[in-house]
Design an enzyme around this catalytic site. Structure first.
Site, PDB file in Angstrom:
ATOM      1  N   THR A   1      61.912 101.893  85.671  1.00 59.17           N
ATOM      2  CA  THR A   1      61.886 102.573  86.963  1.00 59.17           C
ATOM      3  C   THR A   1      63.280 102.646  87.571  1.00 59.17           C
ATOM      4  O   THR A   1      64.152 101.825  87.264  1.00 59.17           O
ATOM      5  CB  THR A   1      60.932 101.846  87.941  1.00 59.17           C
ATOM      6  OG1 THR A   1      60.952 102.514  89.197  1.00 59.17           O
ATOM      7  CG2 THR A   1      61.336 100.391  88.134  1.00 59.17           C
ATOM      8  N   GLY A   2      63.460 103.620  88.435  1.00 60.89           N
ATOM      9  CA  GLY A   2      64.711 103.728  89.178  1.00 60.89           C
ATOM     10  C   GLY A   2      64.677 102.903  90.445  1.00 60.89           C
ATOM     11  O   GLY A   2      65.695 102.758  91.132  1.00 60.89           O
TER      12      GLY A   2
ATOM     13  N   ASP B   1      56.970 104.728  82.260  1.00 64.55           N
ATOM     14  CA  ASP B   1      57.664 105.077  83.490  1.00 64.55           C
ATOM     15  C   ASP B   1      56.758 104.633  84.639  1.00 64.55           C
ATOM     16  O   ASP B   1      55.530 104.713  84.532  1.00 64.55           O
ATOM     17  CB  ASP B   1      57.900 106.591  83.540  1.00 64.55           C
ATOM     18  CG  ASP B   1      58.531 107.018  84.847  1.00 64.55           C
ATOM     19  OD1 ASP B   1      59.563 106.448  85.210  1.00 64.55           O
ATOM     20  OD2 ASP B   1      57.966 107.911  85.511  1.00 64.55           O
TER      21      ASP B   1
ATOM     22  N   THR C   1      56.759 105.528  88.317  1.00 67.32           N
ATOM     23  CA  THR C   1      56.311 106.499  89.308  1.00 67.32           C
ATOM     24  C   THR C   1      55.562 107.662  88.670  1.00 67.32           C
ATOM     25  O   THR C   1      56.094 108.364  87.812  1.00 67.32           O
ATOM     26  CB  THR C   1      57.511 107.038  90.110  1.00 67.32           C
ATOM     27  OG1 THR C   1      58.235 105.939  90.650  1.00 67.32           O
ATOM     28  CG2 THR C   1      57.041 107.952  91.235  1.00 67.32           C
TER      29      THR C   1
ATOM     30  N   LYS D   1      67.535 106.062  80.716  1.00 65.25           N
ATOM     31  CA  LYS D   1      66.277 105.515  80.197  1.00 65.25           C
ATOM     32  C   LYS D   1      66.257 105.478  78.674  1.00 65.25           C
ATOM     33  O   LYS D   1      65.705 104.551  78.069  1.00 65.25           O
ATOM     34  CB  LYS D   1      65.094 106.332  80.725  1.00 65.25           C
ATOM     35  CG  LYS D   1      64.811 106.113  82.210  1.00 65.25           C
ATOM     36  CD  LYS D   1      63.605 106.911  82.686  1.00 65.25           C
ATOM     37  CE  LYS D   1      63.340 106.655  84.168  1.00 65.25           C
ATOM     38  NZ  LYS D   1      62.183 107.416  84.669  1.00 65.25           N
TER      39      LYS D   1
END
Length: 686
Positions: A527-528, A381, A383, A555
């Site tokens: 990531t978004g 991931d 962040t 995800k």
């Protein structure tokens, strides 16, 4: 891939049944609660039985016709009824000294898993019954001195083994020792009193002087210092702490005196959670351990079969007397005991889980941890994992010639001062000047608006501009392509400026990716954030590939995609919004847990927010597996040599083992396995 819920269910069942396993192996299992007291109790029990049985064995040896003849004192030592006295002493050793093995036989047969106790018990049972029958009229020679010495040596071996096991497992006990026994409790009148740590409760305040250990988890309410957390979390450098910061029980205070308000005690404390997690992992069985258990069961059958064949061959093919043949059979059954095989895996597990915990790697589930050595793709991931998870100002773009950067920031900060969003906080922190904002309004998912100096000011995302068809010039479009998070400042509906922020990459991320590549592990990022941001971070740290614009609930689907390409996959995330992905991956790794170690969906929890610890996991898994294989090779290879030797294959060369020597060799093999486990080392990854 095995479903994580199934794994957890199995783990709970194994934990519930651990006491039965413990009875079955008599000291091989784990009770999941108090390893130290159990092992200490078992060591003391074997020690007591050994010394008492040893004393009782002395008259058995003196009364043995064979020993009397060997030393030439048969006429002097023999007397009427001596065989019955011989029988009484032998019975005492058989019942008292042999009790643990006889009890183990019953438990193993009840569980339908014959093993070490079955072999030992059968050997002493056959020897005792036959010798007793000779005393009461059967033609032959008694076997009592061999029986007694066999039991004494077995008890001695088990006592030594227990001490070795305690030594191999003591890393967990070292965690318990980190907590001091007393603390300086602050009283209402400002004075202090020394009280036992067990009496402290939530809300109490304690004073921790320089160099002292922190007694419990809490928050600093007065003072500042540096805290050495290396023994608790594996953090090598002392961490600066001031008022409002959390401290962990077991860490060591530096050169400042601090007052700490207690927040967690007993089972809620960090160290207690870690110890429970380690004990649970140690109690659970891994794939390798299940394999070893099956091998041990088959070895039991082989030992019984080999013992029977040995007896028959010496009686028929070689025409020896029954007592000689019986001695060979008993020696085969004793020396072939799969004890070393049964301990080969659990002892390595005990060492590796405790060692990992002391280095900030908390193993919740052993099966995925074993799989970590085969990981060939890791999805991070972005962040909070590869990046710090906090925004910092990067650049300000002015789109109105009549305004300055400071004014753009002032208007934005005045609006954002009322917002709790991380982006808002980053903008507010960098502006020295702010004005009062009226009519504040949050624009859901898009920003915020308010009146500042009588002007309508909006601080919004690119999505707001698209939604409202607000055009920006080419200069602003180029600014947005730099791969950073962009916020636009609108004043009276005109775009006056843009602020770019970035989530800085952790210093360790690039090094972690480089090391993983050297280990031939494919690295990916999820990531978004938009494509530009994802691409910038991926290029900055050298990651192989990335998935951008992925919502948290999607995800897990990306993990499935990677798995469908044949990769053994690990997911590294924060354990909260990444929960479905962590559960889907072959190995789920929660990073940055701090003092909150209760990450239900993760297989492994990393205490520190350090991507390099992911490299450590693979190294620990590989080293643990290597040590397991070493122990299994020793335990099985030893038997390949021991069985023919015990059966009398070298009898023609004058080499013949009696049962007591066989028992000594069997115990020695187990001690070697325990010592080998204790020498588990994890190599540094270059």
């Amino acid at each position: 891939m095995q479903d994580k819920n199934d794994i957890k269910g199995e783990q709970e069942n194994k934990k519930e049944n651990s006491q039965e396993d413990e009875d079955k192996h008599h000291h091989d299992g784990h009770d999941g609660h108090d390893h130290k007291s159990h092992h200490a109790h078992m060591a003391e029990d074997f020690k007591r039985r050994f010394w008492i049985s040893l004393v009782l064995t002395i008259p058995i040896i003196i009364l043995s016709p064979m020993i009397q003849g060997f030393v030439g004192l048969k006429d002097q030592l023999a007397f009427t009824g001596d065989s019955y006295i011989h029988f009484i002493f032998a019975t005492a050793v058989f019942v008292y000294g042999g009790f643990p093995f006889l009890k183990g036989l019953v438990n193993e047969l009840r569980e339908k898993q014959p093993g070490m106790m079955t072999l030992i018990a059968l050997a002493i049972l056959v020897a005792y019954v036959y010798s007793s029958a000779v005393v009461f009229g059967l033609e032959g020679r008694t076997f009592f001195w061999e029986l007694a010495t066999l039991i004494v040596v077995m008890l001695l071996g088990h006592w030594i083994e227990m001490r070795s096991i305690m030594g191999a497992s003591k890393a967990l006990d070292e965690l318990a020792k980190l907590i001091p026994s007393e603390a300086h409790k602050l009283k209402d009148d400002g004075s202090t009193e020394d009280v036992p740590v067990s009496e402290l409760k939530e809300g109490d305040k304690v004073i921790i002087k320089p160099g002292e250990k922190v007694p419990v988890d809490g928050k600093i309410v007065e003072g500042s210092t540096s805290i050495d957390e290396s023994l608790v979390t594996g953090e090598s450098e002392p961490v600066s702490k001031e008022e409002g910061d959390d401290v962990v029980g077991g860490s060591v205070n530096g050169d400042g005196s601090i007052t700490v308000e207690i927040e967690k005690t007993g089972k809620d404390s960090y160290l207690s959670q870690v110890m429970d997690m380690v004990e649970s992992a140690q109690a659970s069985k891994s794939k390798s351990q299940n394999l070893a258990d099956k091998a041990a069961m088959w070895l039991t059958f082989i030992a019984i079969g080999a013992g029977t064949i040995t007896l028959v061959l010496w009686l028929t093919a070689f025409g020896r007397e029954f007592v000689f043949a019986l001695g060979r059979m008993v020696t085969v059954m004793v020396i072939t005991c799969p004890h070393a095989l049964g301990l080969a895996i659990p002892l390595v597990i005990a060492v590796s889980t405790a060692m990992s915990a002391k280095n900030g790697l908390l193993i919740r589930n052993r099966v995925p941890f074993e799989s970590a050595r085969n990981i060939d793709a890791i999805i991070f991931d972005k962040t909070g994992t590869l990046t710090k998870g906090s925004f910092e100002l990067s650049e300000v773009l002015v789109l109105d010639d009549n305004m300055s950067e400071e004014e753009i920031l002032m208007y934005a900060a005045s609006v954002e001062a009322r917002s709790e969003h991380p982006i808002a906080k980053a903008i507010t922190d960098v502006s020295d000047e702010k004005k009062d904002a009226d009519s504040f309004e949050a624009i859901k998912g898009k920003g915020a608006a308010a009146k500042v100096d009588g002007k309508n000011v909006k601080v919004v995302s690119p999505g707001y501009l698209e939604e409202n068809n607000i055009e920006i010039d080419e200069k602003a479009r180029d600014f947005a392509k730099k791969g950073k998070t962009i916020t636009y400042v609108l004043i009276d509906d005109g775009v006056k400026g843009a602020i770019s922020l970035e989530d800085p990459v952790r210093e360790e991320s690039k090094e972690a990716i480089e090391k993983l590549k050297k280990m031939n592990v494919k690295t990916l990022m999820i990531t978004g954030d938009n494509e530009h941001v994802a691409k910038r971070v991926a290029e900055q740290i050298g990651i192989d590939d990335f998935f951008a614009g992925v919502l948290p609930d999607k995800k897990a689907e990306k993990i499935k995609e990677v798995q469908s390409d044949g990769y053994t996959t690990a997911m590294v995330g924060d354990g909260v919004n990444d929960a479905p992905a962590l559960a889907q991956a072959d190995v789920g790794i929660a990073i940055g847990a701090g003092t909150d170690v209760a990450m239900e969906t993760a297989d492994i929890v990393l205490v520190k927010s350090n991507p390099l610890d992911v490299v450590k996991i693979i190294a620990y898994s590989q080293a643990t597996y290597k040590k397991m294989i070493q122990n299994l090779i020793w335990a099985t290879g030893y038997n390949a040599v021991a069985i023919p030797l015990a059966a009398g294959a070298l009898y023609s060369f004058g080499i013949l083992l009696n049962p007591a020597v066989g028992a000594l060799l069997m115990s020695l093999s187990t001690v070697i396995v325990a010592i080998n486990a204790k020498f588990l080392k994890v190599p540094e990854i270059a």
